[in-house]
Design an enzyme around this catalytic site. Structure first.
Site, PDB file in Angstrom:
ATOM      1  CG  ASP A 121     -58.618 -10.547  30.378  1.00 39.77           C
ATOM      2  OD1 ASP A 121     -58.485 -10.883  29.186  1.00 39.77           O
ATOM      3  OD2 ASP A 121     -59.714 -10.526  30.961  1.00 39.77           O
TER       4      ASP A 121
ATOM      5  CG  ASP B 161     -64.751 -13.805  28.122  1.00 38.81           C
ATOM      6  OD1 ASP B 161     -63.879 -14.350  28.824  1.00 38.81           O
ATOM      7  OD2 ASP B 161     -64.624 -12.659  27.655  1.00 38.81           O
TER       8      ASP B 161
END
Length: 719
Positions: free
Chosen positions: A455, A519
């Site tokens: 990430d 997301d």
């Protein structure tokens, strides 16, 4: 900066009146070599004959009020040659030597590659343009080389990775805008005059501006119109220019957006741009997607099994414990998952997002026996172990930051704006990359990891290293770190995640096997997000998870069928929450997982076609097997339609003359609707491709739901 190798003049350079060309499998590029810098005369469908006379019939007249010679829109447009639009290079030597008049000094060409070298002896600058043919695509990049021996460096403010002359009849430009949880939405504009400028300064590709442009005929669509696409393969700042010149010519430029003074070339040094990938279709964006998907599958990403993910983020957030995680392992096994991914919150100090980043040691409070019991349970359940990391970032409240404050990317003495309460590490430092590589390899070896969710959760600002602007250097350092890890542990798969889809492009995809598009697990939002990604990325490289009934990001509530069948078309995963599933939802989810496992071998090689319909709230995608033997159709209704009954959906793209068994697998139909159709009751029906081209009647759907159809080709004896 690196030092270039020289090019010798090729045969085409001997006769300056000769045009030269480069072919892909389906397209041709034709260049005019009569001018000092070649011009792109033709980019279109592959030519079967030669292009003799193309330059003569396209020669432009001179108009009153302009310069005496036609403005030369070349493959590297220059103000010094009289071009009045955006130049391909903006550079100077301490305010001097700020324009060029390049001349060709060499051409090298073989079947799949073309290199043109240009030089301006007065400014001591050389430019090289490299073009390659890759399947149905071309790729194009540019290098600038300073040949000056004097001390004054060449400061490069702008270098177009590609400056492309497009057919003037293209009237519309499609850009890709968005935000967090709303990535890659289309922004269609008409360009009759002037310039469109899109810039990104976030230090990653960003949520707001995907580095690509599509040019098309007026009204182009998924199934109709000539369309030309260009994608800049670069994971940092970028600039996109679409320009209609004052004489009506159309050009596109794509390249890195450089910080002031970031690139200064000493004598013998060069700046090499990222690649720009070029694709075209005469039959709408579906044809473009087919070409780009084939390239990704054949050149960027290895073919893998794409195991079903079970990711723990929304089930745990930072509230980890051995007991809770072991319960999730058991649930993953029940649901049919094949890879268990322990997300953020597993390491020391990580009680919230304001501490812990950088200290990649297991939290002894949450996991007093370490992660070993989790790994053993995962392997005993027949799953692979995966782990979330964010190696490029650090919290101020971390042991690493306290030990090495000098490792932060920052401007000394200035307040550094934070993102998600975290600093970026200075990846340009060898000691930082060495530490991160050792840390990642150590985690992989200790916990027998098969997968890393890598990430990167903040934009970059104050991008300074050793007192110099370092945005470009940071992007290249990220590539070096990722390359080093993949070399050290080539069997470990990596996902590129960046607050969802803020770092996705072909250059990062060369190094990973999976992208995290967003997301958001909201299936309504994902339908549009997937449509944007589909133009450049085949669905199997995109993580698509079945989230909670009530979306954690949008707050909208959706039935399990809509969530599961939206996720079915990509790399399927499950994102459990703390709310238990009903027995009905659990059974449907498990059926979807089983269906995915049974069909992924062909789904992940399929051609994806988006189908047009008069109802704009209907998003329909058809996955057609490479051998034409089967297909899967999802027709998603995102809002209340204008007509109470949807018009039949035309299934263009099916092989001619084929008969099909058509079965409605799932549909959230209005309870008040009464259909006498056997197909709508789930009974298989037979139909030819020609009948389906004319139309397939959809059931009466509820808003924010979809109908899922399976099509199986019938053998002649079954007809």
């Amino acid at each position: 900066m690196s030092r270039p190798t020289s090019l010798s003049a090729g045969p085409s350079a001997e006769d300056p009146s000769t045009a030269f060309r480069l072919d892909s499998e389906s397209a041709s590029l034709v260049f005019d070599a009569a001018s000092p810098v070649p011009k792109l005369l033709y980019w279109g469908e592959r030519l079967e004959g030669d292009a003799a006379g193309l330059g003569a019939v396209l020669e432009r007249p001179v108009l009153h009020g302009l310069l005496d010679d036609p403005e030369p829109l070349t493959c590297f447009p220059e103000t010094g040659q009289g071009f009045q639009g955006s130049p391909g290079l903006e550079a100077h030597r301490d305010g001097e030597s700020f324009f060029t008049q390049l001349e060709r000094i060499g051409i090298q060409q073989d079947e799949d590659r073309l290199s043109v070298e240009l030089e301006d002896r007065a400014t001591k600058i050389q430019v090289r343009i490299d073009i390659e043919s890759l399947g149905d695509l071309f790729r194009w990049r540019t290098s600038v080389h300073s040949t000056a021996a004097q001390r004054v460096p060449l400061t490069v403010d702008w270098l177009a990775a590609a400056a492309i002359a497009l057919p003037s009849g293209l009237q519309e430009v499609q850009l890709f805008e968005g935000q967090w949880c709303r990535e890659l939405h289309s922004d269609r504009l008409r360009l009759d005059s002037g310039s469109l400028l899109r810039e990104n300064r976030t230090g990653r590709t960003s949520h707001q501006s995907f580095p690509a442009m599509v040019f098309g005929e007026a009204g182009f669509s998924a199934e109709r119109g000539a369309v030309y696409a260009l994608h800049l393969a670069w994971s940092g700042n970028h600039r996109l220019i679409a320009e209609r010149t004052r004489t009506g010519q159309l050009q596109a430029q794509l390249g890195e957006l450089l910080l002031p003074g970031e690139v200064q070339l000493a004598g013998g040094e060069q700046l090499e741009s990222p690649w720009v990938y070029l694709g075209l279709s005469q039959g709408g964006t579906n044809g473009l997607a087919e070409h780009f998907h084939a390239f990704v599958r054949g050149h960027l990403v290895p073919k893998t099994r794409r195991p079903v993910h079970f990711n723990t983020w929304e089930a745990l957030y930072f509230d980890h414990s051995e007991e809770k995680t072991l319960e999730l392992v058991a649930e993953a096994r029940r649901r049919g998952a094949e890879r268990f991914v322990l997300d953020d919150g597993w390491f020391r100090g990580r009680e919230h997002d304001r501490a812990g980043l950088g200290d990649w040691e297991v939290c002894e409070t949450k996991y007093p026996r370490g992660l070993e019991p989790i790994v053993e349970a995962v392997e005993a359940a027949g799953l692979e172990m995966g782990l979330w990391v964010e190696p490029e970032m650090v919290n101020a409240d971390s042991d690493l930051c306290r030990r090495h404050p000098d490792w932060l990317l920052q401007s000394p003495g200035r307040q550094q704006p934070l993102g998600r309460h975290q600093h970026a590490l200075d990846l340009t430092r060898d000691d930082v990359r060495h530490h991160l590589l050792e840390t990642l390899v150590g985690l992989v070896d200790r916990y027998r990891l098969r997968y890393l969710k890598w990430d990167m959760n903040r934009d970059l600002c104050h991008v300074e290293a050793q007192g110099r602007p370092a945005q470009r250097a940071m992007t290249l350092a990220y590539y070096r770190l990722l390359d080093a890890f993949r070399t050290a542990r080539p069997d470990v798969e990596v996902e590129a995640c960046s607050s969802g889809g803020a770092r996705v492009d072909y250059e990062v995809l060369r190094r990973v096997t999976r992208l995290w598009p967003s997301d958001s697990h909201d299936p309504k939002e994902r339908q549009m997000i997937h449509r944007g990604y589909n133009l450049f990325f085949p669905p199997e490289v995109l993580g698509m998870h079945v989230g909670s009934e009530r979306s954690e990001t949008s707050g909208r509530t959706h039935a399990m069928a809509f969530r599961a069948h939206t996720a079915l078309f990509g790399h399927l995963g499950i994102e459990p929450t703390r709310r238990p599933l009903s027995s009905e939802d659990a059974a449907l989810l498990e059926r979807t997982v089983a269906f995915y496992k049974e069909h992924r071998s062909w789904l992940h090689e399929a051609t994806t076609l988006y189908l047009e319909h008069a109802e704009t709230e209907l998003v329909s995608r058809l996955a057609l097997a490479a051998d034409g033997s089967r297909a899967l159709l999802a027709a998603a209704l995102l809002d209340t339609p204008r007509q109470i009954l949807l018009a039949p959906l035309r299934l263009r793209g099916l092989p001619e003359g084929q008969r099909w068994r058509v079965t409605l697998l799932e549909a959230d139909q209005h309870s008040f609707a009464k259909s006498r159709s056997a197909m709508h009751r789930g009974e298989p029906v037979a139909a030819t491709s020609e009948a389906l081209h004319y139309g397939l009647q959809l059931p009466p759907l509820r808003p924010e739901s979809l109908a899922l159809f399976e099509l199986v080709a019938l053998a002649p004896e079954d007809s």
